[in-house]
Structure formats: C-alpha cells, structure tokens
Design an enzyme around this catalytic site. Structure first.
Site, PDB file in Angstrom:
ATOM      1  N   HIS A 202      16.149  -0.833   6.498  1.00 54.03           N
ATOM      2  CA  HIS A 202      16.078  -1.471   5.133  1.00 54.03           C
ATOM      3  C   HIS A 202      17.376  -1.500   4.345  1.00 54.03           C
ATOM      4  CE1 HIS A 202      13.467  -3.043   1.925  1.00 54.03           C
ATOM      5  NE2 HIS A 202      14.119  -1.999   1.129  1.00 54.03           N
TER       6      HIS A 202
ATOM      7  N   HIS B 175      16.121  -5.113  -4.116  1.00 57.26           N
ATOM      8  CA  HIS B 175      15.954  -5.358  -2.648  1.00 57.26           C
ATOM      9  C   HIS B 175      14.550  -6.073  -2.436  1.00 57.26           C
ATOM     10  CE1 HIS B 175      12.905  -1.735  -2.388  1.00 57.26           C
ATOM     11  NE2 HIS B 175      13.380  -1.564  -3.683  1.00 57.26           N
TER      12      HIS B 175
ATOM     13  N   CYS C 283      14.578  -7.729   3.843  1.00 57.26           N
ATOM     14  CA  CYS C 283      15.483  -7.101   2.987  1.00 57.26           C
ATOM     15  C   CYS C 283      16.954  -7.751   3.511  1.00 57.26           C
ATOM     16  CB  CYS C 283      15.424  -5.670   3.335  1.00 57.26           C
ATOM     17  SG  CYS C 283      15.533  -5.215   4.977  1.00 57.26           S
TER      18      CYS C 283
END
Length: 224
Positions: free
Chosen positions: A181, A193, A129
C-alpha cells in the site's frame, strides 16, 4: 516293460503339446489388464504473491474480487473534514491568484477525493493506491512504475522524521516482504491514499493500523 515305456512316452507327448504357454493368465481367462492410474503432476496451487505482484496489459494489475492488498481492513479515522479541505482550495483557485506547487498538487488530489477503491482501477470511477499515486505525480512529470512494490524500489529513500509534502509513504499491509500500500504525504503526519474501505481519503500516520505497518518513504523530483 514295453507297455510302461509306451505309457511314459505318451505322457511326455501330452505335456509337450498342452504345456504352459507364455500368455498371461489375464489373457487366457479373458480378464482385461488393469490400467495404471495416471498421476497428474500439475501443481495444485500457485503462488498468490507471484499472482499479485505480476502485472499484465502494460503493468495494469488484473482486477479480481478475491485479491486484496490488505491482510485486514483498517479502521479508518478521518482527522480532516474533506468538504472543508476541498472548499479551501477551490476558493484559492477561483481567486485568480498564482498558485503554489503545494496548491497545484492538492488541486490534482481533489479530483479524486471520494473516488471508490478498485483493485486494478485507474480513474475517478475506481482506483487503487498505486494508480492514485501514479496519476497524481504524472501531473508533475514523474513517470512512476505501476505497482506499490515497484514504486518503493524507485526514488530516494526518506526517513520518517524527514518527511516532506509530496513524498510517497509505504505500508506492508499484506504480510509479504514488500509494501502492498502507498499514499502521498501531506504534512502534519497525514497522507492521502486510496483506502480499501473509504476510497480516496486522508488518514494519519499515527493511526494504529498504519503506524504498525509503515515501512518507509520515497521522494521524487517533482517538476513545478
């Protein structure tokens, strides 16, 4: 009487000659000394959080199959048809018309659509990510740090109700005191993402998994 004195003197001499020596019983009877077991004082466990947050080789995380930024895998719900999404912007670029800042960013994003998730990866063959956000924003002269934790510490804080296209959105997905994240906000409560389950994809901030774990957003000045 002289006989008794002589016997007493003889006994004393025997005692002095054969009395207890300073040698321990283990030596006298050929018994080896027992060695004390050495205690290993090396810690049995190291901090998993420190391992995950530490980076090596120019801040590229170590890829490890046992390391995950997620405490549980999200149930992804794709609210956008990715094929239509890609085709729309390919049509825009092929028309030859000047493209907007938004379209330029989305064209960068398209290069990674469906790239698989790989912890420590940073290419369309596999990417995590924070590498994804770093790669996309680098096209706009923004040099992001490598990890989600470091990216969260940079930029300008943005309230959720003030999100704009291109902002980074962060989630606490690993039960730590910092985000694990990150994605890029696209508008309409949607963000792109690198997902553990789907690779680079588009999700909604209103999905239950992300809604519960959203912890903030950051804005960076993007060169147009």
């Amino acid at each position: 009487m002289p006989r008794k004195i002589a016997i007493s003197l003889l006994l004393i001499a025997i005692v002095l000659t054969t009395g207890c020596s300073s040698t321990s019983s283990s030596v006298r009877y050929n018994k080896p000394k027992e060695k004390k077991e050495e205690v290993n004082r090396t810690p049995r466990f190291t901090s998993e959080d420190n391992f995950k947050s530490d980076t090596l080789n120019n801040n590229v995380p170590v890829a490890d199959s046992g390391v995950s930024e997620f405490d549980e895998l999200p149930e992804e719900i794709n609210s956008i048809n990715k094929e239509e999404f890609i085709e729309e912007y390919r049509t825009t670029i092929s028309s030859g018309a000047p493209i907007s800042f938004r379209e330029k960013l989305l064209l960068e994003v398209i290069k990674y659509i469906d790239a698989p998730y790989k912890y420590g990866g940073n290419s369309d063959k596999g990417i995590d990510c924070s590498a994804f956000t770093k790669q996309i924003l680098s096209a706009f002269s923004v040099d992001l740090p490598r990890t989600a934790k470091e990216q969260f510490a940079a930029g300008t804080s943005v309230n959720e109700n003030e999100l704009k296209f291109g902002d980074l959105v962060f989630f606490n997905t690993s039960k730590r005191s910092y985000p694990g994240h990150v994605g890029i906000y696209l508008g309409n409560r949607e963000f792109i993402h690198s997902s553990r389950t789907l690779g680079v994809t588009i999700s909604s901030l209103d999905e239950n998994y992300y809604k519960k774990r959203f912890i903030g957003a950051r804005r960076f000045p993007l060169s147009q």
